[in-house]
Design an enzyme around this catalytic site. Sequence first.
Site, PDB file in Angstrom:
ATOM      1  N   GLN A  69       0.803  -1.221   0.000  1.00  0.00           N
ATOM      2  CA  GLN A  69       0.000   0.000   0.000  1.00  0.00           C
ATOM      3  C   GLN A  69       0.839   1.276   0.000  1.00  0.00           C
ATOM      4  O   GLN A  69       0.343   2.333  -0.354  1.00  0.00           O
ATOM      5  CB  GLN A  69      -0.940   0.008   1.210  1.00  0.00           C
ATOM      6  CG  GLN A  69      -1.989  -1.089   1.119  1.00  0.00           C
ATOM      7  CD  GLN A  69      -2.953  -1.053   2.297  1.00  0.00           C
ATOM      8  OE1 GLN A  69      -2.683  -1.638   3.334  1.00  0.00           O
ATOM      9  NE2 GLN A  69      -4.072  -0.377   2.142  1.00  0.00           N
ATOM     10  N   ARG A  98       3.713  -0.035  13.074  1.00  0.00           N
ATOM     11  CA  ARG A  98       3.429  -1.361  12.534  1.00  0.00           C
ATOM     12  C   ARG A  98       3.542  -1.284  11.016  1.00  0.00           C
ATOM     13  O   ARG A  98       2.847  -0.497  10.376  1.00  0.00           O
ATOM     14  CB  ARG A  98       2.012  -1.799  12.933  1.00  0.00           C
ATOM     15  CG  ARG A  98       1.577  -3.069  12.245  1.00  0.00           C
ATOM     16  CD  ARG A  98       0.158  -3.524  12.610  1.00  0.00           C
ATOM     17  NE  ARG A  98      -0.162  -4.712  11.837  1.00  0.00           N
ATOM     18  CZ  ARG A  98      -1.246  -4.853  11.077  1.00  0.00           C
ATOM     19  NH1 ARG A  98      -2.166  -3.911  11.018  1.00  0.00           N
ATOM     20  NH2 ARG A  98      -1.431  -5.960  10.386  1.00  0.00           N
ATOM     21  N   HIS A 119       0.950  -9.219   4.675  1.00  0.00           N
ATOM     22  CA  HIS A 119      -0.212  -8.336   4.513  1.00  0.00           C
ATOM     23  C   HIS A 119      -0.660  -8.430   3.046  1.00  0.00           C
ATOM     24  O   HIS A 119      -0.615  -7.459   2.293  1.00  0.00           O
ATOM     25  CB  HIS A 119       0.142  -6.905   4.927  1.00  0.00           C
ATOM     26  CG  HIS A 119      -1.044  -6.046   5.257  1.00  0.00           C
ATOM     27  ND1 HIS A 119      -1.201  -5.418   6.477  1.00  0.00           N
ATOM     28  CD2 HIS A 119      -2.134  -5.699   4.542  1.00  0.00           C
ATOM     29  CE1 HIS A 119      -2.334  -4.714   6.476  1.00  0.00           C
ATOM     30  NE2 HIS A 119      -2.911  -4.869   5.308  1.00  0.00           N
ATOM     31  N   ASN A 148      -2.030 -10.722   8.439  1.00  0.00           N
ATOM     32  CA  ASN A 148      -3.012  -9.669   8.606  1.00  0.00           C
ATOM     33  C   ASN A 148      -4.339 -10.114   8.014  1.00  0.00           C
ATOM     34  O   ASN A 148      -4.411 -10.468   6.831  1.00  0.00           O
ATOM     35  CB  ASN A 148      -2.566  -8.400   7.879  1.00  0.00           C
ATOM     36  CG  ASN A 148      -3.603  -7.296   7.998  1.00  0.00           C
ATOM     37  OD1 ASN A 148      -3.811  -6.753   9.079  1.00  0.00           O
ATOM     38  ND2 ASN A 148      -4.300  -6.980   6.904  1.00  0.00           N
ATOM     39  N   GLU A 149      -5.388 -10.119   8.807  1.00  0.00           N
ATOM     40  CA  GLU A 149      -6.749 -10.346   8.334  1.00  0.00           C
ATOM     41  C   GLU A 149      -6.886 -11.521   7.364  1.00  0.00           C
ATOM     42  O   GLU A 149      -7.200 -11.334   6.191  1.00  0.00           O
ATOM     43  CB  GLU A 149      -7.285  -9.077   7.661  1.00  0.00           C
ATOM     44  CG  GLU A 149      -7.260  -7.860   8.565  1.00  0.00           C
ATOM     45  CD  GLU A 149      -8.031  -6.667   7.992  1.00  0.00           C
ATOM     46  OE1 GLU A 149      -8.412  -6.705   6.811  1.00  0.00           O
ATOM     47  OE2 GLU A 149      -8.261  -5.718   8.745  1.00  0.00           O
ATOM     48  N   ASN A 189      -8.058  -5.912  14.355  1.00  0.00           N
ATOM     49  CA  ASN A 189      -8.342  -4.805  13.443  1.00  0.00           C
ATOM     50  C   ASN A 189      -9.835  -4.532  13.501  1.00  0.00           C
ATOM     51  O   ASN A 189     -10.641  -5.461  13.382  1.00  0.00           O
ATOM     52  CB  ASN A 189      -7.961  -5.165  12.008  1.00  0.00           C
ATOM     53  CG  ASN A 189      -6.467  -5.115  11.770  1.00  0.00           C
ATOM     54  OD1 ASN A 189      -5.695  -4.843  12.689  1.00  0.00           O
ATOM     55  ND2 ASN A 189      -6.057  -5.370  10.549  1.00  0.00           N
ATOM     56  N   TYR A 214     -13.087  -1.543  12.571  1.00  0.00           N
ATOM     57  CA  TYR A 214     -13.477  -0.302  11.898  1.00  0.00           C
ATOM     58  C   TYR A 214     -14.937   0.095  12.054  1.00  0.00           C
ATOM     59  O   TYR A 214     -15.245   1.270  12.062  1.00  0.00           O
ATOM     60  CB  TYR A 214     -13.205  -0.422  10.388  1.00  0.00           C
ATOM     61  CG  TYR A 214     -11.735  -0.429  10.025  1.00  0.00           C
ATOM     62  CD1 TYR A 214     -11.076   0.748   9.729  1.00  0.00           C
ATOM     63  CD2 TYR A 214     -11.010  -1.622   9.973  1.00  0.00           C
ATOM     64  CE1 TYR A 214      -9.733   0.769   9.384  1.00  0.00           C
ATOM     65  CE2 TYR A 214      -9.660  -1.622   9.640  1.00  0.00           C
ATOM     66  CZ  TYR A 214      -9.029  -0.416   9.344  1.00  0.00           C
ATOM     67  OH  TYR A 214      -7.699  -0.413   9.021  1.00  0.00           O
ATOM     68  N   GLU A 269      -5.198  -2.173  14.046  1.00  0.00           N
ATOM     69  CA  GLU A 269      -5.716  -1.195  13.081  1.00  0.00           C
ATOM     70  C   GLU A 269      -7.047  -0.665  13.573  1.00  0.00           C
ATOM     71  O   GLU A 269      -7.865  -1.419  14.105  1.00  0.00           O
ATOM     72  CB  GLU A 269      -5.977  -1.822  11.696  1.00  0.00           C
ATOM     73  CG  GLU A 269      -4.762  -1.998  10.837  1.00  0.00           C
ATOM     74  CD  GLU A 269      -5.097  -2.660   9.500  1.00  0.00           C
ATOM     75  OE1 GLU A 269      -6.199  -2.445   8.954  1.00  0.00           O
ATOM     76  OE2 GLU A 269      -4.244  -3.411   9.013  1.00  0.00           O
TER      77      GLU A 269
HETATM   78  C1  PNW Z   1      -7.999  -3.456   6.305  1.00  0.00           C
HETATM   79  N1  PNW Z   1     -14.013  -4.876   4.124  1.00  0.00           N
HETATM   80  O1  PNW Z   1      -8.692  -3.997   5.234  1.00  0.00           O
HETATM   81  C2  PNW Z   1      -6.555  -3.705   5.912  1.00  0.00           C
HETATM   82  O2  PNW Z   1      -5.801  -4.411   6.851  1.00  0.00           O
HETATM   83  C3  PNW Z   1      -5.846  -2.498   5.399  1.00  0.00           C
HETATM   84  O3  PNW Z   1      -4.821  -2.901   4.530  1.00  0.00           O
HETATM   85  C4  PNW Z   1      -6.841  -1.568   4.741  1.00  0.00           C
HETATM   86  O4  PNW Z   1      -6.248  -0.505   4.064  1.00  0.00           O
HETATM   87  C5  PNW Z   1      -7.768  -1.067   5.840  1.00  0.00           C
HETATM   88  O5  PNW Z   1      -8.398  -2.145   6.494  1.00  0.00           O
HETATM   89  C6  PNW Z   1      -8.834  -0.102   5.354  1.00  0.00           C
HETATM   90  O6  PNW Z   1      -9.664  -0.725   4.429  1.00  0.00           O
HETATM   91  C7  PNW Z   1     -10.030  -4.159   5.049  1.00  0.00           C
HETATM   92  O7  PNW Z   1     -14.383  -4.806   2.932  1.00  0.00           O
HETATM   93  C8  PNW Z   1     -10.473  -4.082   3.746  1.00  0.00           C
HETATM   94  O8  PNW Z   1     -14.833  -5.174   5.053  1.00  0.00           O
HETATM   95  C9  PNW Z   1     -11.789  -4.332   3.450  1.00  0.00           C
HETATM   96  C10 PNW Z   1     -12.670  -4.642   4.464  1.00  0.00           C
HETATM   97  C11 PNW Z   1     -12.219  -4.723   5.772  1.00  0.00           C
HETATM   98  C12 PNW Z   1     -10.903  -4.476   6.052  1.00  0.00           C
END
Ligand code: PNW
Length: 484
Positions: free
Chosen positions: A25, A82, A128, A173-174, A314, A316, A385
């Site tokens: 990224q 990180r 990642h 990662n994820e 992580n 959001y 995150e």
């Molecule tokens: C995370 N979704 O990704 C990643 O770890 C990062 O690289 C990314 O830039 C960041 O969150 C923001 O998007 C995601 O579609 C990407 O639900 C997509 C999803 C969730 C997390």
Amino acid sequence: MVTPDPTKAVLPKDFIWGFATASYQIEGAPDTDGRGPSIWDSFCKIPGKIAGGCSGDVACDSYNRIAEDIELLKKTGAKAYRFSVSWSRVIPLGGRNDPINQKGLDYYVKLVDDLLDAGIIPMITLFHWDLPDELHKRYLGMLNKEEFVADFANYSRVLFKAMPKCKHWITFNEPWCSSILGYSTGLFAPGRTSDRTKSAEGDSSREGWTVGHNILIAHAHSVKIYREEFKPTNGGEIGITLNGDAVYPWDPEDPEDVEACDRKIEFSISWFADPIYFGTYPESMVKQLGDRLPTFTPEEAALVKGSNDFYGMNHYTANYIKHKSTPAADDDFLGNLETLFESKNGENIGPETQSFWLRPNPPGFRNLLVWLSKRYGNPKIYVTENGTSLKGENDLPIEGILDDEFRAEYFRSYIAAMAQAVEEDGVDVRAYMAWSLMDNFEWAEGYETRFGVTFVDYEGGQKRFPKKSATVVGPFFDKLIKKE
Ligand code: PNW
């Protein structure tokens, strides 16, 4: 509503906070110093996969501007950084019998040294998402358990050996994103799916579950290597980072919606966390997926169980969860339910952002921290995150972009919710990394969606300008962290 400034220091004295990024990224420099291509380099070349048809070819040019990035970090007061390693920089072809690229490896060794010199703790993510392209071509990458596990073990060992000064390691990662977005919906590299309008190959009913399984085994092998060969001399710790959203029942009066909430978390988080903490997959997944969900041999289960020194989280956003009454489709990966932004009573989960999947809901963060803590026996949690995009940010003039109060408030309110979970609910959170240090290549959304606390001027030679949010996180933590 503006979050009140914290009045009490409730986070432990040694709490670490900072910012996160990922190699593909931010780095750019795809061919510099002998780097080999990753599956993201190839995926970006396929027309229609990435918004605006762009790629990580230049991104933030961090490979060449890393000294500037360390200065940025210093200015924020961050205690930790990180970042992830590009596997194909270190081993261009990826495999255990392929040559190591010393220049690529040296870049990360120097980064660790320079961070430590700057008083910043390095936290390294081994993987990642940027798998060496050759491993995909050679044996279909993460679909091939024997080969992938052995190659990832070798790659891990190369990094552990080269960077003994790094004390915080994250294997994957994820894995949910790698598995589901890479092998079921096909939105992410390598883009495999049953949808033949998107991909000539793929089986959404099975491949994602296979990849998730193989990642768990690769993670566990890597942890075993670290614990046996490196930890005794270097100290340090290792874990996996899982993504997961908070949940609310669409209709709180409907027991089936309430039940579907747990199932939603199980299909995203417990898919990986249950094997790691208990040695088994969640019952809800076994029930719905049958033999499409792989099984662990007793040796594998024993290897995976207990393979976390910390839980990497992580986080959001949140969703309202509505159960489905019809049998689950073959390509379902949510647990036979719908995820919605509005409840039955018309409440909205949170304001829109630039990301279709992201609506801020800070109390959800606290709820999920409590849920995880209860289910997994109060593990030590590192938030690896947390962050947000802003609706229309990319269309604003630079003054508007730099005045990102929405993002600043996201951080204040999410960090406050986390502090409440620590103080009032006894959740053991020890670290927090905001996503992200700077605007960067947001995968399939390209450069239109920005997540940085630093504006990167892509048209103006990748110059960096700290936004308001870059100045907010540090002072907020200062008040929350105990002085002794
Ligand atoms: C995370 N979704 O990704 C990643 O770890 C990062 O690289 C990314 O830039 C960041 O969150 C923001 O998007 C995601 O579609 C990407 O639900 C997509 C999803 C969730 C997390």
